[in-house]
Design a protein around this motif. Structure first.
Motif, PDB file in Angstrom:
ATOM      1  N   ALA A  53      -1.156 -13.516  49.258  1.00 55.94           N
ATOM      2  CA  ALA A  53      -1.827 -13.465  50.560  1.00 55.94           C
ATOM      3  C   ALA A  53      -3.336 -13.337  50.383  1.00 55.94           C
ATOM      4  O   ALA A  53      -4.115 -13.991  51.081  1.00 55.94           O
ATOM      5  CB  ALA A  53      -1.293 -12.304  51.386  1.00 55.94           C
ATOM      6  N   GLU A  54      -3.747 -12.507  49.437  1.00 56.56           N
ATOM      7  CA  GLU A  54      -5.177 -12.330  49.185  1.00 56.56           C
ATOM      8  C   GLU A  54      -5.812 -13.649  48.739  1.00 56.56           C
ATOM      9  O   GLU A  54      -6.881 -14.026  49.217  1.00 56.56           O
ATOM     10  CB  GLU A  54      -5.395 -11.261  48.120  1.00 56.56           C
ATOM     11  N   GLN A  55      -5.134 -14.381  47.859  1.00 62.33           N
ATOM     12  CA  GLN A  55      -5.663 -15.666  47.406  1.00 62.33           C
ATOM     13  C   GLN A  55      -5.746 -16.656  48.560  1.00 62.33           C
ATOM     14  O   GLN A  55      -6.702 -17.429  48.660  1.00 62.33           O
ATOM     15  CB  GLN A  55      -4.814 -16.234  46.266  1.00 62.33           C
ATOM     16  N   ASP A 106      -9.040 -18.577  49.772  1.00 64.62           N
ATOM     17  CA  ASP A 106      -9.075 -20.039  49.851  1.00 64.62           C
ATOM     18  C   ASP A 106      -9.565 -20.516  51.216  1.00 64.62           C
ATOM     19  O   ASP A 106     -10.384 -21.434  51.310  1.00 64.62           O
ATOM     20  CB  ASP A 106      -7.692 -20.632  49.567  1.00 64.62           C
ATOM     21  N   ILE A 107      -9.072 -19.890  52.271  1.00 64.01           N
ATOM     22  CA  ILE A 107      -9.496 -20.271  53.619  1.00 64.01           C
ATOM     23  C   ILE A 107     -10.973 -19.955  53.833  1.00 64.01           C
ATOM     24  O   ILE A 107     -11.720 -20.747  54.410  1.00 64.01           O
ATOM     25  CB  ILE A 107      -8.622 -19.580  54.689  1.00 64.01           C
ATOM     26  N   MET A 108     -11.410 -18.799  53.365  1.00 72.36           N
ATOM     27  CA  MET A 108     -12.824 -18.431  53.503  1.00 72.36           C
ATOM     28  C   MET A 108     -13.721 -19.421  52.748  1.00 72.36           C
ATOM     29  O   MET A 108     -14.780 -19.820  53.242  1.00 72.36           O
ATOM     30  CB  MET A 108     -13.070 -17.005  53.009  1.00 72.36           C
ATOM     31  N   ALA A 109     -13.303 -19.839  51.569  1.00 70.31           N
ATOM     32  CA  ALA A 109     -14.065 -20.825  50.803  1.00 70.31           C
ATOM     33  C   ALA A 109     -14.111 -22.152  51.551  1.00 70.31           C
ATOM     34  O   ALA A 109     -15.151 -22.828  51.577  1.00 70.31           O
ATOM     35  CB  ALA A 109     -13.455 -21.008  49.416  1.00 70.31           C
ATOM     36  N   SER A 110     -13.009 -22.504  52.179  1.00 76.08           N
ATOM     37  CA  SER A 110     -12.965 -23.737  52.967  1.00 76.08           C
ATOM     38  C   SER A 110     -13.948 -23.667  54.128  1.00 76.08           C
ATOM     39  O   SER A 110     -14.688 -24.619  54.395  1.00 76.08           O
ATOM     40  CB  SER A 110     -11.542 -23.964  53.487  1.00 76.08           C
TER      41      SER A 110
END
Length: 81
Positions: free
Chosen positions: A6-8, A12-16
């Motif tokens: 979940a943390e990853q 990933d979404i934040m990086a997107s």
């Protein structure tokens, strides 16, 4: 507390969001424009619907699952499932 998976996913979404900005609505691995349909399809079985019949609206304080005018609050979902 989040699982590592979940943390990853959050990272990933934040990086997107950081990389795509407004283009994230229609581009990238998880375009935001289609999020309601994607989540709805994944939650269809919760309300007895088919994947193409359910739309999910996710807000920070409330989650709606719409299948033929049936709405469930986050509390109802948690209590039922």
């Amino acid at each position: 507390m989040l699982s590592k998976r979940a943390e990853q996913s959050v990272f990933d979404i934040m990086a997107s969001w950081k990389e795509l900005a407004i283009d994230g609505w229609t581009e990238g691995e998880y375009p935001w424009f289609y999020l309601s349909e994607t989540l709805g399809g994944q939650m269809a079985s919760l309300v007895g619907g088919n994947e193409n019949e359910v739309i999910a609206l996710v807000l920070p304080h409330l989650t709606f699952i719409n299948s033929s005018q049936h709405f469930m609050s986050q509390r109802e979902i948690e209590q039922k499932y």
